[in-house]
Design an enzyme around this catalytic site. Structure first.
Site, mmCIF file in Angstrom:
data_model
loop_
_atom_site.group_PDB
_atom_site.id
_atom_site.type_symbol
_atom_site.label_atom_id
_atom_site.label_comp_id
_atom_site.label_asym_id
_atom_site.label_seq_id
_atom_site.Cartn_x
_atom_site.Cartn_y
_atom_site.Cartn_z
ATOM 1 N N GLU A 46 3.658 -110.257 -61.709
ATOM 2 C CA GLU A 46 3.913 -108.869 -62.071
ATOM 3 C C GLU A 46 3.881 -108.739 -63.597
ATOM 4 O O GLU A 46 4.311 -109.633 -64.322
ATOM 5 C CB GLU A 46 5.284 -108.456 -61.535
ATOM 6 C CG GLU A 46 5.647 -106.999 -61.754
ATOM 7 C CD GLU A 46 7.039 -106.676 -61.238
ATOM 8 O OE1 GLU A 46 7.277 -105.504 -60.925
ATOM 9 O OE2 GLU A 46 7.882 -107.590 -61.159
ATOM 10 N N LYS A 118 3.729 -100.509 -55.858
ATOM 11 C CA LYS A 118 5.054 -101.028 -55.519
ATOM 12 C C LYS A 118 5.913 -99.950 -54.872
ATOM 13 O O LYS A 118 6.102 -98.861 -55.408
ATOM 14 C CB LYS A 118 5.727 -101.551 -56.792
ATOM 15 C CG LYS A 118 7.054 -102.242 -56.573
ATOM 16 C CD LYS A 118 7.586 -102.756 -57.920
ATOM 17 C CE LYS A 118 8.888 -103.490 -57.783
ATOM 18 N NZ LYS A 118 9.415 -103.899 -59.104
ATOM 19 N N CYS A 159 7.287 -108.047 -56.304
ATOM 20 C CA CYS A 159 8.635 -108.358 -56.780
ATOM 21 C C CYS A 159 9.783 -107.876 -55.872
ATOM 22 O O CYS A 159 10.096 -108.501 -54.879
ATOM 23 C CB CYS A 159 8.800 -107.825 -58.200
ATOM 24 S SG CYS A 159 10.195 -108.561 -59.100
#
Length: 284
Positions: A46, A118, A159
């Site tokens: 990321e 995300k 993440c």
């Protein structure tokens, strides 16, 4: 895919800073290293291209996917004949105050094959750590993404998604994922407590390979990431890991499709799991 039993992949660890050119140089070096090791896919963490040192810096450098930054990485993939998983690119959002944290998958011809934005944003007060509010400048994605590739069916995440097993269940059981990509920049506090155990749990409960490329080390005075880039097989065994949690480098492993089939055949959880309708009924 049946004709090829395994394919070599790599995961990168780096300490990105607030300098696009410096990060690109690091990524370029790691691509050469991965190519020399025989890898056909390299997964970056990321924020691979930029980590801001001050509030608002990421918004200032955010670009559309056809901007010069992503074009540079597409050229890098083409030059090296390697697929690149670019986890967490600062894609320009719908207005000047927001960006999307976008996982971009590029093929070996330099074409963008897929993008995932995300879904779960990191709005937390970490015990013993800092306060983060990703939603203050980031738009949440609304779509689960899996794509077929020479490395199996890839499930794309970023993440903080790691803490939400529903995403990975959907990727495996509804989208057929065989390999889960989890690029990350975990904080030092949360990484020490939860990083490896969450990744191994996701691998075990989905019977997928997990490739977790991580940021590691101090990016600036304000920000530090845990590191510990990992590659995990469908039985939950760590098969790739950098010896140093915060060094810059790569770890290499082979995706063995026969192992995926073997694990799933011997423990057929896809046949045993209850459908969502079952849970709705018993929860009334």
């Amino acid at each position: 895919m049946a004709a090829v039993n395994s394919v070599r992949i790599a995961a990168a660890q780096m300490t990105s800073i607030n300098d696009l050119a410096a990060n690109y140089a690091t990524c370029s070096r790691l691509v050469k290293e991965a190519a020399s090791a025989g890898a056909k896919l390299l997964c970056f963490p990321e924020n691979f291209s930029f980590v801001g040192a001050k509030d608002g810096e990421s918004l200032k450098i955010a670009e559309p996917l056809d901007g010069p930054v992503m074009k540079g990485y597409c050229a890098l993939a083409k030059e090296s004949s390697m697929w690149l998983s670019l986890g967490g690119f600062q894609e320009r959002g719908s207005d000047d105050a927001h960006l999307c944290n976008t996982h971009v998958l590029i093929d070996d011809a330099g074409n963008i094959r897929s993008t995932y934005r995300k879904m779960h944003l990191f709005d937390v007060d970490v015990p013993g750590g800092a306060v983060y509010k990703e939603s203050s400048f980031t738009e949440a994605g609304k779509e689960i993404i899996a794509i077929d590739s020479p490395f199996g069916i890839l499930g794309l995440t970023v993440c903080y998604d790691l803490r939400f097993p529903e995403v990975y269940q959907q990727l495996r059981f509804h989208h057929g994922a065989q390999v889960l990509l989890v690029p990350a920049a975990f904080t030092k506090v949360t990484g020490e407590a939860h990083w490896e155990v969450l990744l191994r749990a996701r691998a075990i409960e989905t019977q997928c390979y997990v490739i977790a490329a991580a940021q590691g080390g101090k990016h600036s005075e304000k920000r530090e990431s845990f590191g510990d880039t990992l590659i995990i097989d469908p039985w939950g065994t760590v098969i790739g890991r950098l010896p140093d949690k915060v060094s810059t480098g790569i770890t290499v492993a082979d995706i063995d499709f026969s192992l995926i089939e073997s694990v799933r055949r011997k423990m057929p959880i896809s046949q045993h799991r209850k459908p969502i309708e079952f849970w709705k009924q018993v929860s009334k």
